[in-house]
Design a protein around this motif. Sequence first.
Motif, PDB file in Angstrom:
ATOM      1  N   LYS A  11      39.667  27.028  44.873  1.00  0.00           N
ATOM      2  CA  LYS A  11      39.411  26.400  43.574  1.00  0.00           C
ATOM      3  C   LYS A  11      37.966  25.932  43.463  1.00  0.00           C
ATOM      4  CE  LYS A  11      41.524  22.874  40.606  1.00  0.00           C
ATOM      5  NZ  LYS A  11      40.996  23.459  39.433  1.00  0.00           N
ATOM      6  N   TYR A  68      31.716  27.636  36.354  1.00  0.00           N
ATOM      7  CA  TYR A  68      33.013  27.304  36.944  1.00  0.00           C
ATOM      8  C   TYR A  68      33.661  28.589  37.447  1.00  0.00           C
ATOM      9  CZ  TYR A  68      37.461  24.891  37.571  1.00  0.00           C
ATOM     10  OH  TYR A  68      38.582  24.329  38.111  1.00  0.00           O
ATOM     11  N   ASP A  70      36.268  30.242  40.303  1.00  0.00           N
ATOM     12  CA  ASP A  70      37.261  30.207  41.374  1.00  0.00           C
ATOM     13  C   ASP A  70      37.157  31.512  42.155  1.00  0.00           C
ATOM     14  OD1 ASP A  70      38.496  27.747  40.561  1.00  0.00           O
ATOM     15  OD2 ASP A  70      39.574  28.840  39.003  1.00  0.00           O
ATOM     16  N   ILE A  85      36.909  34.461  39.591  1.00  0.00           N
ATOM     17  CA  ILE A  85      37.613  34.152  38.346  1.00  0.00           C
ATOM     18  C   ILE A  85      36.751  33.140  37.589  1.00  0.00           C
ATOM     19  CG2 ILE A  85      39.757  33.325  37.300  1.00  0.00           C
ATOM     20  CD1 ILE A  85      41.057  33.918  40.109  1.00  0.00           C
ATOM     21  N   ASP A  87      35.744  30.637  34.870  1.00  0.00           N
ATOM     22  CA  ASP A  87      36.333  29.665  33.943  1.00  0.00           C
ATOM     23  C   ASP A  87      37.833  29.898  33.746  1.00  0.00           C
ATOM     24  OD1 ASP A  87      36.175  27.420  32.332  1.00  0.00           O
ATOM     25  OD2 ASP A  87      35.838  28.603  30.517  1.00  0.00           O
ATOM     26  N   LYS A  88      38.512  30.231  34.817  1.00  0.00           N
ATOM     27  CA  LYS A  88      39.966  30.430  34.846  1.00  0.00           C
ATOM     28  C   LYS A  88      40.430  31.557  33.919  1.00  0.00           C
ATOM     29  CE  LYS A  88      40.647  25.558  35.719  1.00  0.00           C
ATOM     30  NZ  LYS A  88      41.194  24.309  35.231  1.00  0.00           N
ATOM     31  N   ARG A  91      38.548  37.735  35.443  1.00  0.00           N
ATOM     32  CA  ARG A  91      38.640  38.172  36.838  1.00  0.00           C
ATOM     33  C   ARG A  91      37.686  39.344  37.071  1.00  0.00           C
ATOM     34  NH1 ARG A  91      43.190  36.754  39.682  1.00  0.00           N
ATOM     35  NH2 ARG A  91      43.158  38.702  40.836  1.00  0.00           N
TER      36      ARG A  91
END
Length: 171
Positions: A11, A68, A70, A85, A87-88, A91
Motif C-alpha cells: 500500500k 499515490y 500502490d 496501481i 491512485d487505486k 493498473r
Amino acid sequence: MQDNFYEQFVKAENTTIYKVVKFVMKVSIVLAFVYFIFTAILGILGIILTILCVIIYIGLKFLKRKIYVDYEYDFTNGEIDIITIGDKVKRKLVLNFQISSVQLLAPKDSDEVKDFHNKPSKLIRAHAKDTNEKVYTAFIDSGASKVQLDFIPDKEFLDLCFHKNPRAVKR
C-alpha cells in the motif's frame, strides 16, 4: 506438480502532497461550478475562469495518479509480475520475469548487493520512497535486458523465490 501462486499488495503512503492535491482538486471544481453559475454576471471572464479551473482539476487528476501508487507483486510458478496501481484505479505491468533469471536477490544494504559486479544501469523502484520496510534488490538478467529491481517482498514471497532459485536468494 503443485502450483505456486502468491500475491502481495504494498500500500502507498497517504503523503501530505497527496492530501494537498486532493484538496486543491476539490477547490478547483467548486470554483469552476461557481464561476459557471455567475457567468451571466462575469461575462467572458466567468467562462475563462471556469475553463481554467477545469483544466487545473484535470491536470491534478493525472498528477494524483503519479503521486499515490500502490504496488502488487505476483508470483506464479516462478514467474513474477510487478504491477503499479495509480491512485487505486490504473493498473500497469512494470516488469515480468522468471525467478530463474535472477542473479541475486538480497537485502539492499547487504554486502552481496554492494559487492555485485556489473550492476545494470536500469533501476526499477517498486516501493514507496519513504518506507520503513526492509527493501530487497534483485539483479535480473533476462537475455538482452538487465534490470535492478528494488522492492519489499514479505517472508512468504521470499520463501517462494528461494524454493525456485536457492542459489540467488539471500534472506
